[in-house]
Design a protein around this motif. Structure first.
Motif, PDB file in Angstrom:
ATOM      1  N   GLU A 190       0.821  -1.214   0.000  1.00  0.00           N
ATOM      2  CA  GLU A 190       0.000   0.000   0.000  1.00  0.00           C
ATOM      3  C   GLU A 190       0.858   1.269   0.000  1.00  0.00           C
ATOM      4  O   GLU A 190       0.366   2.346  -0.313  1.00  0.00           O
ATOM      5  N   ARG A 191       2.154   1.130   0.318  1.00  0.00           N
ATOM      6  CA  ARG A 191       3.047   2.289   0.312  1.00  0.00           C
ATOM      7  C   ARG A 191       3.404   2.661  -1.117  1.00  0.00           C
ATOM      8  O   ARG A 191       3.740   1.814  -1.924  1.00  0.00           O
ATOM      9  N   LYS A 192       3.341   3.947  -1.415  1.00  0.00           N
ATOM     10  CA  LYS A 192       3.694   4.439  -2.752  1.00  0.00           C
ATOM     11  C   LYS A 192       5.166   4.859  -2.812  1.00  0.00           C
ATOM     12  O   LYS A 192       5.731   4.995  -3.893  1.00  0.00           O
ATOM     13  N   TRP A 193       5.783   5.083  -1.654  1.00  0.00           N
ATOM     14  CA  TRP A 193       7.179   5.497  -1.576  1.00  0.00           C
ATOM     15  C   TRP A 193       7.656   5.324  -0.143  1.00  0.00           C
ATOM     16  O   TRP A 193       6.858   5.057   0.755  1.00  0.00           O
ATOM     17  N   LEU A 194       8.963   5.448   0.053  1.00  0.00           N
ATOM     18  CA  LEU A 194       9.508   5.532   1.400  1.00  0.00           C
ATOM     19  C   LEU A 194      10.729   6.421   1.381  1.00  0.00           C
ATOM     20  O   LEU A 194      11.350   6.631   0.348  1.00  0.00           O
ATOM     21  N   ASP A 195      11.021   6.959   2.541  1.00  0.00           N
ATOM     22  CA  ASP A 195      12.196   7.806   2.697  1.00  0.00           C
ATOM     23  C   ASP A 195      13.242   7.043   3.492  1.00  0.00           C
ATOM     24  O   ASP A 195      12.953   6.513   4.567  1.00  0.00           O
ATOM     25  N   LEU A 196      14.441   6.988   2.958  1.00  0.00           N
ATOM     26  CA  LEU A 196      15.581   6.441   3.668  1.00  0.00           C
ATOM     27  C   LEU A 196      16.234   7.615   4.391  1.00  0.00           C
ATOM     28  O   LEU A 196      16.570   8.625   3.769  1.00  0.00           O
ATOM     29  N   VAL A 197      16.380   7.490   5.686  1.00  0.00           N
ATOM     30  CA  VAL A 197      16.996   8.559   6.483  1.00  0.00           C
ATOM     31  C   VAL A 197      18.227   7.975   7.161  1.00  0.00           C
ATOM     32  O   VAL A 197      18.135   7.000   7.906  1.00  0.00           O
ATOM     33  N   VAL A 198      19.379   8.561   6.874  1.00  0.00           N
ATOM     34  CA  VAL A 198      20.635   8.120   7.470  1.00  0.00           C
ATOM     35  C   VAL A 198      21.166   9.272   8.310  1.00  0.00           C
ATOM     36  O   VAL A 198      21.303  10.400   7.832  1.00  0.00           O
ATOM     37  N   TYR A 199      21.462   8.960   9.582  1.00  0.00           N
ATOM     38  CA  TYR A 199      21.892  10.001  10.510  1.00  0.00           C
ATOM     39  C   TYR A 199      23.254   9.661  11.107  1.00  0.00           C
ATOM     40  O   TYR A 199      23.524   8.523  11.480  1.00  0.00           O
ATOM     41  N   HIS A 200      24.089  10.662  11.191  1.00  0.00           N
ATOM     42  CA  HIS A 200      25.336  10.607  11.949  1.00  0.00           C
ATOM     43  C   HIS A 200      25.528  12.005  12.516  1.00  0.00           C
ATOM     44  O   HIS A 200      25.365  12.999  11.790  1.00  0.00           O
ATOM     45  N   PRO A 201      25.859  12.126  13.806  1.00  0.00           N
ATOM     46  CA  PRO A 201      25.911  13.452  14.426  1.00  0.00           C
ATOM     47  C   PRO A 201      26.908  14.417  13.787  1.00  0.00           C
ATOM     48  O   PRO A 201      26.746  15.633  13.890  1.00  0.00           O
ATOM     49  N   LYS A 202      27.907  13.898  13.102  1.00  0.00           N
ATOM     50  CA  LYS A 202      28.919  14.784  12.501  1.00  0.00           C
ATOM     51  C   LYS A 202      28.720  15.004  11.009  1.00  0.00           C
ATOM     52  O   LYS A 202      29.564  15.596  10.351  1.00  0.00           O
ATOM     53  N   MET A 203      27.606  14.510  10.499  1.00  0.00           N
ATOM     54  CA  MET A 203      27.342  14.635   9.059  1.00  0.00           C
ATOM     55  C   MET A 203      25.972  15.257   8.850  1.00  0.00           C
ATOM     56  O   MET A 203      25.105  15.171   9.727  1.00  0.00           O
ATOM     57  N   PRO A 204      25.745  15.844   7.682  1.00  0.00           N
ATOM     58  CA  PRO A 204      24.399  16.349   7.394  1.00  0.00           C
ATOM     59  C   PRO A 204      23.413  15.187   7.280  1.00  0.00           C
ATOM     60  O   PRO A 204      23.782  14.084   6.893  1.00  0.00           O
ATOM     61  N   LEU A 205      22.183  15.454   7.649  1.00  0.00           N
ATOM     62  CA  LEU A 205      21.135  14.444   7.545  1.00  0.00           C
ATOM     63  C   LEU A 205      20.972  14.042   6.079  1.00  0.00           C
ATOM     64  O   LEU A 205      20.909  14.892   5.196  1.00  0.00           O
ATOM     65  N   HIS A 206      20.924  12.746   5.836  1.00  0.00           N
ATOM     66  CA  HIS A 206      20.822  12.208   4.471  1.00  0.00           C
ATOM     67  C   HIS A 206      19.427  11.614   4.310  1.00  0.00           C
ATOM     68  O   HIS A 206      19.090  10.627   4.966  1.00  0.00           O
ATOM     69  N   ILE A 207      18.605  12.213   3.465  1.00  0.00           N
ATOM     70  CA  ILE A 207      17.248  11.721   3.221  1.00  0.00           C
ATOM     71  C   ILE A 207      17.083  11.511   1.725  1.00  0.00           C
ATOM     72  O   ILE A 207      17.327  12.419   0.937  1.00  0.00           O
TER      73      ILE A 207
END
Length: 71
Positions: free
Chosen positions: A19-36
């Motif tokens: 039923e999902r049409k998309w998803l967001d991958l979110v990668v976090y590291h405190p010393k890097m910019p948020l990757h979405i």
């Protein structure tokens, strides 16, 4: 671009949640910019995944039958 090392994980999620049409991958590291990164179902990948899941389930059922037959 979408990171290829996360494709299997994300397409697998979309496979089990049709039923999902998309998803967001979110990668976090405190010393890097948020990757979405947003990804959408890849029909060819999901078809192949579905075939492989079916094959695995058949193999598993056969293995269980063999194991139970040894008792």
């Amino acid at each position: 671009t979408f990171p290829s090392e996360h494709m299997a994980q994300c397409q697998g999620e979309l496979f089990i949640l049709p039923e999902r049409k998309w998803l967001d991958l979110v990668v976090y590291h405190p010393k890097m910019p948020l990757h979405i990164r947003r990804t959408f179902p890849n029909a060819a990948y999901i078809r192949e995944l579905s075939r492989e899941v079916d094959r695995f389930n058949r193999d598993l059922a056969e293995m269980i039958k063999k194991i139970k037959g040894r008792r």
